[in-house]
Design a protein around this motif. Sequence first.
Motif, PDB file in Angstrom:
ATOM      1  N   THR A   1       0.839   6.729  -1.542  1.00 59.88           N
ATOM      2  CA  THR A   1      -0.129   5.783  -2.112  1.00 59.88           C
ATOM      3  C   THR A   1       0.146   5.612  -3.597  1.00 59.88           C
ATOM      4  O   THR A   1       0.883   6.395  -4.209  1.00 59.88           O
ATOM      5  N   LYS A   2      -0.487   4.618  -4.170  1.00 55.98           N
ATOM      6  CA  LYS A   2      -0.254   4.305  -5.577  1.00 55.98           C
ATOM      7  C   LYS A   2      -0.724   5.450  -6.478  1.00 55.98           C
ATOM      8  O   LYS A   2      -0.061   5.789  -7.453  1.00 55.98           O
ATOM      9  N   GLU A   3      -1.871   6.060  -6.135  1.00 53.82           N
ATOM     10  CA  GLU A   3      -2.396   7.153  -6.951  1.00 53.82           C
ATOM     11  C   GLU A   3      -1.453   8.359  -6.922  1.00 53.82           C
ATOM     12  O   GLU A   3      -1.146   8.958  -7.954  1.00 53.82           O
TER      13      GLU A   3
ATOM     14  N   THR B   1       0.817  -1.218   0.000  1.00 55.60           N
ATOM     15  CA  THR B   1       0.000   0.000   0.000  1.00 55.60           C
ATOM     16  C   THR B   1       0.844   1.259   0.000  1.00 55.60           C
ATOM     17  O   THR B   1       0.362   2.317  -0.389  1.00 55.60           O
ATOM     18  N   ALA B   2       2.073   1.193   0.446  1.00 51.78           N
ATOM     19  CA  ALA B   2       2.951   2.365   0.469  1.00 51.78           C
ATOM     20  C   ALA B   2       4.099   2.141  -0.507  1.00 51.78           C
ATOM     21  O   ALA B   2       4.722   1.083  -0.512  1.00 51.78           O
TER      22      ALA B   2
END
Length: 188
Positions: free
Chosen positions: A167-169, A119-120
Motif C-alpha cells: 500500500t501507499k502508506e 492501490t498497489a
Amino acid sequence: MKSLALLRSIRMRLIGPLQIRSFQPDFIPADPKSKPKRYKLPASYDPYGPRPPPSDKIIQLAEKIAALPPEERMQIGPTLRERLRHPKMQSISVEGVDLGSRGGAGGGAGKVEEKVEKTAFDIKLEKFDAASKIKVIKEVRAFTSLGLKEAKDMVEKVPVVIKQGVTKEEANEIIEKIKAVGGVAVME
C-alpha cells in the motif's frame, strides 16, 4: 491331489470352458481395384440443421438498419435491450488491450475513460552509499522475508525492485527507512 482335481471340475462347471475363437474374418474384403467412395460434404456445418430463409419483412428491416448512419445504428442494441427487458450484460475488463489498433466495436463510442487510482505499489532501490551497504542490506532483510545472502545479492543488483504490491502508506514508510540508512528508493 484329488481335491485339486475336484476344485477344477467344479470351477469348469460354474464358469464354463474357456472360449477360444480362431481368426475368422467378419467382413467381406473390398475389391482392391475399386475406387473409394466420395461423400459430398456441406460447405458449412450447422448442428441445428437447415434453417428456413428469412421472411421479406425481416429482409426489409435489415436493409433499413444497414442504411442508418453509424450513430443511430449504435443506439439499436441498447434500445432493443430496454424494450425487450433483457438483463444488462456485465462489462469485460479490457485493461491493457488497445482496442483502437484491433478495430474494436467500441472504438468510436466516444466514452471518456476514467483513470483508475493505483492501490498497489512496487518499491525500487535505485542506489545507495557504498559506506552504508551493510545497513541497507539489514533494512532490506527487515521488511522482506529474505536471508542474508539473498538480501545481499538483491542489494548488489541495484537498481532492483525490492518489494511488490504494498500500500501507499507501507511504501512511504519503507522508503523513509531506506533513506535514513543511506539508500535511495522510489515508489512505482
